[in-house]
Design an enzyme around this catalytic site. Structure first.
Site, PDB file in Angstrom:
ATOM      1  N   ASP A   1       0.835  -1.198   0.000  1.00 18.23           N
ATOM      2  CA  ASP A   1       0.000   0.000   0.000  1.00 18.23           C
ATOM      3  C   ASP A   1       0.879   1.260   0.000  1.00 18.23           C
ATOM      4  O   ASP A   1       1.872   1.330   0.740  1.00 18.23           O
ATOM      5  CB  ASP A   1      -0.847  -0.033   1.288  1.00 18.23           C
ATOM      6  CG  ASP A   1      -1.984   0.967   1.283  1.00 18.23           C
ATOM      7  OD1 ASP A   1      -2.847   0.873   0.407  1.00 18.23           O
ATOM      8  OD2 ASP A   1      -1.997   1.840   2.172  1.00 18.23           O
TER       9      ASP A   1
ATOM     10  N   GLU B   1      14.960 -13.490  -0.609  1.00 16.03           N
ATOM     11  CA  GLU B   1      15.239 -14.698   0.173  1.00 16.03           C
ATOM     12  C   GLU B   1      14.190 -15.776  -0.068  1.00 16.03           C
ATOM     13  O   GLU B   1      14.435 -16.955   0.141  1.00 16.03           O
ATOM     14  CB  GLU B   1      15.231 -14.374   1.678  1.00 16.03           C
ATOM     15  CG  GLU B   1      16.440 -13.629   2.163  1.00 16.03           C
ATOM     16  CD  GLU B   1      16.318 -13.363   3.662  1.00 16.03           C
ATOM     17  OE1 GLU B   1      15.912 -14.276   4.417  1.00 16.03           O
ATOM     18  OE2 GLU B   1      16.601 -12.220   4.080  1.00 16.03           O
TER      19      GLU B   1
END
Ligand code: BGC
Ligand code: MG
Length: 550
Positions: A213, A273
């Site tokens: 957002d 990751e």
């Protein structure tokens, strides 16, 4: 040893580029499916309806916030980033949902609202107490001017000053949205660390990425400089209505600060990751596409950014779209856009642009041919118009504040309609939080399923057309041009070139065919080909889709 045995099989191979050109289906949890009769949609309801989503052929879902929240902004005010609001279910329900999505081949993106929290978050409850608690610097606090007024001229998008007085600290705090949504202070390293940890939490639970957002709102100017006024002729209300004075400022200092890039880089490292992807929402009326270009360039920031250009009030004309794409080539050539016609913040595009069924189909096909990824908003596949919500039924604080000049966002948030017989359209056994729109019932999913001519099937065909042609999902966009009411361009990958033309008008139109040999494709989308006179004759709202023959 058999050499091929070393290669990963397609099943185990991670397609880390899946997001590029993907079609993402946005779910607004309050209004998708209620499973427990409280009139509010929930996570188990979503899980139950996922087969419908998968049947559209989309790649992923983006689920709007379902975290713990006092719901002042219906979940965009988070009081615990690592838990599910009881109204939506439990963490165990979320695990069920994600498992169900993955079994159906759908990726799951969740909506992280990191720029601000709820005032009920324990970080803010501590922070507001005094000036030297452990969280004192976690929000944007500033002294009043000597005359007691707020520190500067920054405005809240939801109306009024961006500053709210806090007597216990004798200071103001900053909020870009509601007063109940205090802005987190990204200049404080502990805030950044805590927010990155929330990303770890959800990635560890198996999400495939995030819709982030308001990513350009994270960092504010540490010197708290005033925003300059925008000259009237430079106002370009696209992220907020013109009746909102927020659109009268040049937002040089309250958002989009250079330090934002450092945080986005750290966020990307976390994503990497887990081989996860993110689409960041960039809102700025003056520099939206430039910021988008900057934030999605290279491979160490955002994968893609959500753009407002096709959420415009006015129906995009061929010239407008050409202008937008040309601008992207200039300022975001190395970036990646995510398009939407509708979402939970703007009136549905069927009503916004007053589209006929033919117009709606043509725009859907066009969207699937554009360079960028795509977000479809729940109910869009049914061509739902905006709902009329009476003032008495209004929920959105933004609408209450600006009524009736701007009626807020409830009209696009009314419940999804699954079947026509049930009075709540199959959404809930209880009393729905927003009324189900009566004129939506005859467009319910089950009704359209049985009608081969319904737009729902067009959406499926359009999504599948995009997936069948790599040039549409991942290729370049070239030779953009207009010819009266016709917009045309060519999408190219090394092994495929597709010519796309769209007549964006109620009257027929004709154009010359580009040089070369082309074969018509997309008949299932109503595409036409080259006529015996060597030209392309387009009916009202008709596309022409052709693949280059070598
Ligand atoms: C969301 C809105 C929300 C605002 C504040 C956005 O742009 O899409 O629904 O009200 O951010 O979080
Ligand atoms: Mg419920």
């Amino acid at each position: 040893m058999n050499k091929t045995a070393d290669l990963p099989t397609p099943d185990t191979q991670q397609d880390t580029d899946w997001w590029r050109g993907a079609v993402i289906y946005q779910i607004y949890p309050r209004s998708f499916q209620d499973s427990n009769g409280d009139g509010i949609g929930d996570l188990l309801g979503i899980a139950q309806r996922l087969p419908h989503v998968a049947s559209l052929g989309v790649d992923a879902v983006w689920i709007s916030p379902f975290f713990k929240s006092p719901m002042k902004d219906f979940g965009y005010d988070v009081s615990d980033y690592c838990d599910v609001d009881p109204m939506f279910g439990t963490l165990a329900d979320f695990d069920i949902l994600i498992g169900a999505a993955h079994r159906l081949g759908l990726k799951v993106l969740i909506d992280l609202v990191l720029s601000h929290s709820s005032q009920d978050h324990h970080w803010f409850r501590e922070s507001r107490k005094d000036k030297d608690n452990d969280y004192a610097n976690w929000y944007v606090w500033a002294d009043a001017k000597p005359d007691g007024t707020p520190p500067n001229n920054w405005l809240s998008i939801f109306g009024g000053s961006a500053w709210q007085w806090e007597p216990s600290r004798c200071q103001y705090y900053m909020h870009n949205f509601l007063t109940e949504q205090p802005d987190l202070n990204f200049h404080e390293p502990k805030v950044q660390e805590a927010l990155l940890n929330t990303a770890h939490f959800w990635l560890g639970r198996g999400v495939d990425g995030f819709r982030l957002d308001t990513i350009n709102f994270y960092v504010h100017d540490a010197q708290l400089r005033d925003n300059p006024a925008l000259p009237v002729e430079e106002r370009n209300p696209i992220t907020a209505p013109a009746v909102n004075p927020y659109t009268w400022q040049n937002h040089l200092y309250d958002k989009t600060q250079p330090e934002n890039l450092d945080f986005l880089r750290k966020f990307r490292a976390v994503l990497n990751e887990y081989h996860a992807a993110a689409v960041g929402e960039v809102g700025d009326d003056q520099r939206g596409l430039e910021i988008l270009g900057q934030y999605t360039a290279g491979d160490d920031l955002m994968h893609m950014s959500y753009a407002f250009e096709l959420l415009s009030d006015h129906m995009p004309t061929p010239d407008y779209i050409t202008g937008v794409m040309t601008k992207i080539a200039e300022v975001a050539a190395d970036g990646w856009v995510c398009w939407a016609f509708s979402n939970h913040d703007v009136p549905r595009h069927i009503s916004r642009w007053n589209l006929t069924d033919a117009g709606a189909r043509c725009f859907t096909t066009l969207m699937m041919c554009l360079r960028g990824s795509v977000c479809l908003y729940q109910g869009e596949e049914l061509a739902l118009p905006e709902s009329e919500v009476a003032f008495e039924d209004l929920q959105d604080p933004y609408g209450k504040r600006f009524w009736p000049a701007f009626k807020g966002r409830d009209g696009c948030r009314t419940p999804m309609v699954w079947e026509p017989s049930n009075q709540n359209g199959g959404f809930s056994q209880g009393f729905p939080w927003l009324p189900v729109s009566h004129d939506h019932l005859n467009r319910a999913v089950s009704t359209q399923e049985q009608d081969p001519a319904a737009i729902l099937h067009h959406y499926r065909r359009a999504v599948s057309f995009r997936h069948a042609h790599h040039a549409l999902a991942k290729g370049s966009i070239d030779d953009l041009g207009t010819d009266g009411s016709i917009l045309h361009f060519v999408r190219t990958q090394p092994d495929e070139s597709i010519f796309c033309a769209f007549n964006l008008r109620h009257e027929p139109a004709v154009m010359e065919m580009p040089a070369g040999k082309w074969r018509q494709i997309g008949a299932e989308l109503g595409s036409t080909g080259v006529a015996p006179d060597g030209r392309i004759h387009l009916g009202p709202w008709q596309p022409a889709l052709l693949v280059r023959v070598t």
